[in-house]
Design an enzyme around this catalytic site. Structure first.
Site, PDB file in Angstrom:
ATOM      1  N   HIS A 201      -7.706  -3.469   4.639  1.00 22.78           N
ATOM      2  CA  HIS A 201      -7.118  -2.114   4.611  1.00 22.78           C
ATOM      3  C   HIS A 201      -7.901  -1.261   3.605  1.00 22.78           C
ATOM      4  O   HIS A 201      -8.295  -0.129   3.883  1.00 22.78           O
ATOM      5  CB  HIS A 201      -5.635  -2.203   4.226  1.00 22.78           C
ATOM      6  CG  HIS A 201      -5.024  -0.900   3.778  1.00 22.78           C
ATOM      7  ND1 HIS A 201      -5.266  -0.351   2.537  1.00 22.78           N
ATOM      8  CD2 HIS A 201      -4.192  -0.033   4.401  1.00 22.78           C
ATOM      9  CE1 HIS A 201      -4.616   0.799   2.427  1.00 22.78           C
ATOM     10  NE2 HIS A 201      -3.950   1.004   3.547  1.00 22.78           N
ATOM     11  N   ASN A 202      -8.137  -1.820   2.426  1.00 27.14           N
ATOM     12  CA  ASN A 202      -8.845  -1.065   1.391  1.00 27.14           C
ATOM     13  C   ASN A 202     -10.302  -0.821   1.774  1.00 27.14           C
ATOM     14  O   ASN A 202     -10.851   0.236   1.470  1.00 27.14           O
ATOM     15  CB  ASN A 202      -8.758  -1.790   0.054  1.00 27.14           C
ATOM     16  CG  ASN A 202      -7.408  -1.581  -0.613  1.00 27.14           C
ATOM     17  OD1 ASN A 202      -6.410  -1.343   0.061  1.00 27.14           O
ATOM     18  ND2 ASN A 202      -7.356  -1.685  -1.925  1.00 27.14           N
TER      19      ASN A 202
ATOM     20  N   LYS B 196      -4.638  -6.755   3.355  1.00 26.83           N
ATOM     21  CA  LYS B 196      -4.630  -5.621   2.420  1.00 26.83           C
ATOM     22  C   LYS B 196      -6.050  -5.308   1.931  1.00 26.83           C
ATOM     23  O   LYS B 196      -6.434  -4.146   1.780  1.00 26.83           O
ATOM     24  CB  LYS B 196      -3.703  -5.920   1.228  1.00 26.83           C
ATOM     25  CG  LYS B 196      -3.716  -4.831   0.146  1.00 26.83           C
ATOM     26  CD  LYS B 196      -3.249  -3.513   0.701  1.00 26.83           C
ATOM     27  CE  LYS B 196      -3.261  -2.294  -0.156  1.00 26.83           C
ATOM     28  NZ  LYS B 196      -3.880  -2.166  -1.410  1.00 26.83           N
TER      29      LYS B 196
ATOM     30  N   GLU C 141     -10.212   1.983   3.962  1.00 27.40           N
ATOM     31  CA  GLU C 141      -9.924   3.144   3.091  1.00 27.40           C
ATOM     32  C   GLU C 141     -11.229   3.662   2.459  1.00 27.40           C
ATOM     33  O   GLU C 141     -11.497   4.870   2.456  1.00 27.40           O
ATOM     34  CB  GLU C 141      -8.923   2.683   2.027  1.00 27.40           C
ATOM     35  CG  GLU C 141      -8.609   3.638   0.907  1.00 27.40           C
ATOM     36  CD  GLU C 141      -7.686   2.954  -0.140  1.00 27.40           C
ATOM     37  OE1 GLU C 141      -6.615   2.444   0.240  1.00 27.40           O
ATOM     38  OE2 GLU C 141      -8.058   2.922  -1.327  1.00 27.40           O
TER      39      GLU C 141
ATOM     40  N   SER D 199       0.827  -1.208   0.000  1.00 27.05           N
ATOM     41  CA  SER D 199       0.000   0.000   0.000  1.00 27.05           C
ATOM     42  C   SER D 199       0.859   1.254   0.000  1.00 27.05           C
ATOM     43  O   SER D 199       1.921   1.289   0.607  1.00 27.05           O
ATOM     44  CB  SER D 199      -0.928   0.027   1.211  1.00 27.05           C
ATOM     45  OG  SER D 199      -1.672   1.230   1.194  1.00 27.05           O
TER      46      SER D 199
HETATM   47  C1  6PG Z   1      -3.201   1.394  -1.668  1.00 23.70           C
HETATM   48  C2  6PG Z   1      -4.486   1.596  -2.419  1.00 23.70           C
HETATM   49  C3  6PG Z   1      -4.398   0.942  -3.772  1.00 23.70           C
HETATM   50  C4  6PG Z   1      -5.414   1.442  -4.770  1.00 23.70           C
HETATM   51  C5  6PG Z   1      -6.821   1.161  -4.387  1.00 23.70           C
HETATM   52  C6  6PG Z   1      -7.814   1.962  -5.177  1.00 23.70           C
HETATM   53  O1  6PG Z   1      -3.295   0.836  -0.593  1.00 23.70           O
HETATM   54  O2  6PG Z   1      -2.152   1.830  -2.150  1.00 23.70           O
HETATM   55  O3  6PG Z   1      -5.537   1.021  -1.728  1.00 23.70           O
HETATM   56  O4  6PG Z   1      -4.409  -0.431  -3.570  1.00 23.70           O
HETATM   57  O5  6PG Z   1      -5.229   2.784  -4.978  1.00 23.70           O
HETATM   58  O6  6PG Z   1      -7.030  -0.202  -4.623  1.00 23.70           O
HETATM   59  O7  6PG Z   1      -8.997   1.309  -5.049  1.00 23.70           O
HETATM   60  P1  6PG Z   1     -10.285   1.668  -5.849  1.00 23.70           P
HETATM   61  O8  6PG Z   1      -9.874   1.885  -7.281  1.00 23.70           O
HETATM   62  O9  6PG Z   1     -11.157   0.478  -5.686  1.00 23.70           O
HETATM   63  O10 6PG Z   1     -10.802   2.912  -5.226  1.00 23.70           O
END
Ligand code: 6PG
Length: 470
Positions: free
Chosen positions: A186-187, A183, A190, A129
């Site tokens: 984590h997303n 991960k 996010e 990430s």
């Molecule tokens: C990270 C981000 C990366 C990515 C996302 C975007 O941890 O660096 O999460 O993995 O930018 O997957 O996700 P979406 O396109 O689904 O918003």
């Protein structure tokens, strides 16, 4: 020409792959990259000032790697990962280590681990990430899979990872797909934080009628306090970015349709499968779908016009409440994500340590935040904490902040400004702390129409009633 045998190889020389490889090489490890596309291979040579070779044939790539080979793939998740594995596998030797650094679906990682292990190859699924910048200068790394293999690549991963107080933001998380699962969650978190931030922005803009400058000021101020985090920091910066194609800020010109690559949706799907409530994350995924219905929304805006829903101006003096509500709702989002990790660790036998998870999320990743120190402390005090909000100091914060959250949700609802993630965090909190929920009625209804039975509060056993017979 004879080349030295490299310690680390990368398949996939897009920006993420070459940045990560240059990051590893910066720490003194010898490295080589492979991409079929000669332009990308050349770009790596150029970007690394000739220090790292980019090669375009698999034979050359493999011959340049010392055994056991340590090969990382940074290619788009999905069938491309399988294609790369199929291309590499016949050439690999027992003991070689293959690392998948993409956002792979955790069940794919389990399947691939099994496939490679049958051939005595070792597989590591690692969440990376931090985007392109993180890959180059220090991402958060979430490895899972073969522990023995991780120990071999550990020096490289620790050197490449972001550092917080000198500690690398990487640690072995657990068996099989543990790294990719962490991960994924984590997303999911996010998505939750991004949706909450968007709701607060909407509330400030449409409800409080604040200017972009005021919105910028507030996010920047909050980033100096308990909300300090990467996502709040970039939000403050976004409200400073002029539109280079015209007047005003760029953010005002961006089409309000949010895209997604699927990791948030997977988080919700798995949570449903495991029966773990993560409503803030669920609704954040839903809001991306709803945002995509732009044409319908434009039509509905005319057909379903409700007139003026403004509330008295003095009630909207809510800057402090907004900060508190956002903090409350973000804390609940982390609590939901961590509860999902706890359940998944049990179900899939990952052996996760949530204090470690919080530790490696403190730097490099998208959800990095000062608040993760509190989370680490909470799991250090009580590793089997059933829910983050039961931690004593977190519970105290929740008690102090819930009133502000109620006020923001209430004002949002009164004005017709959607605040579903904020409301979901609040109702999750209220439901979780309810000794008695109305589910007794749900059970009665199920038994009434389907003889699905129920339990009683006053005696053990399973009961069924012939309802409404008299
Ligand atoms: C990270 C981000 C990366 C990515 C996302 C975007 O941890 O660096 O999460 O993995 O930018 O997957 O996700 P979406 O396109 O689904 O918003």
């Amino acid at each position: 020409m004879e080349h030295e045998q490299c310690e680390f190889g990368m398949v996939g020389l897009g920006v993420m792959g070459s940045n990560f490889l240059m990051n590893v090489a910066d720490s003194g490890f010898t490295a080589v990259g492979y991409d079929k596309d000669p332009k990308k291979a050349q770009a790596l040579n150029d970007a690394s000032g000739g220090k790292i070779d980019g090669v375009t044939t698999i034979d050359e790539f493999l011959s340049r790697l010392a055994t056991p080979r340590k090969i990382m793939m940074l290619v788009p998740a999905g069938s491309i990962v399988d294609a790369v594995i199929d291309e590499l596998m016949p050439h690999l030797e027992p003991g070689d280590i293959l690392i998948d650094g993409g956002n792979s679906y955790f069940k794919d990682t389990d399947r691939r681990t099994e496939k490679l292990e049958k051939e005595n190859l070792r597989y590591i699924g690692i969440g990376v990430s931090g985007g392109e910048e993180g890959a180059r200068h220090g991402p958060s790394l979430m490895p899972g899979g073969s522990k023995e293999a991780y120990e071999i690549v550990r020096p490289m991963m620790e050197a490449a990872a972001a550092k917080v107080n000198g500690e690398p933001c990487v640690t072995y998380l657990g068996s099989k797909s543990a790294g990719h699962f962490v991960k994924m969650v984590h997303n999911g978190i996010e998505y939750g934080i991004m949706q909450l931030t968007a709701e607060v922005y909407d509330f400030m803009k449409r409800g409080m009628k604040l200017s972009n400058d005021d919105i910028q000021r507030l996010f920047a101020e909050w980033n100096e306090g308990e909300l300090q985090s990467f996502l709040i920091e970039i939000t403050a910066n976004i409200f400073k970015q002029p539109d280079d194609k015209g007047d005003g800020l760029l953010v005002d010109k961006i089409l309000d349709k949010a895209k997604q690559k699927g990791t948030g949706k997977w988080t919700s799907q798995v949570a449903m499968d495991l029966g773990i409530p993560i409503p803030t994350i669920d609704v954040s995924v839903t809001m991306r779908f709803l945002s995509a219905l732009k044409e319908e929304r434009v039509e509905a805006c005319k057909d379903l016009d409700l007139g003026d829903l403004d509330v008295a101006e003095d009630r909207l003096n809510t800057e402090k409440e907004l900060e508190h509500a956002l903090y409350f709702a973000i804390a609940i989002t982390y609590a939901q994500g961590l509860a999902l990790l706890e359940a998944a660790s049990e179900e899939f036998d990952y052996g996760l340590n949530l204090e470690d998870v919080a530790r490696i999320w403190r730097g490099g990743c998208i959800i990095r935040a000062t608040f993760l120190e509190n989370i680490m402390q909470a799991y250090r005090n009580r590793p089997d904490l059933p829910n983050l909000i039961l931690d004593e100091s977190l519970a105290k914060i929740m008690k102090e902040r819930h009133a502000a959250t109620r006020k923001v949700v209430q004002l949002g609802v009164e004005q017709g400004i959607p605040v579903p993630a904020m409301a979901s965090s609040l109702t999750y909190f209220d439901a979780y702390r309810s000794q008695r929920l109305p589910s007794n009625l749900t059970q009665a209804q199920r038994d009434y129409f389907g003889a699905h039975t129920y339990e009683r509060t006053d005696e053990p056993g399973i009961f069924h009633t012939e309802w409404n017979q008299s």
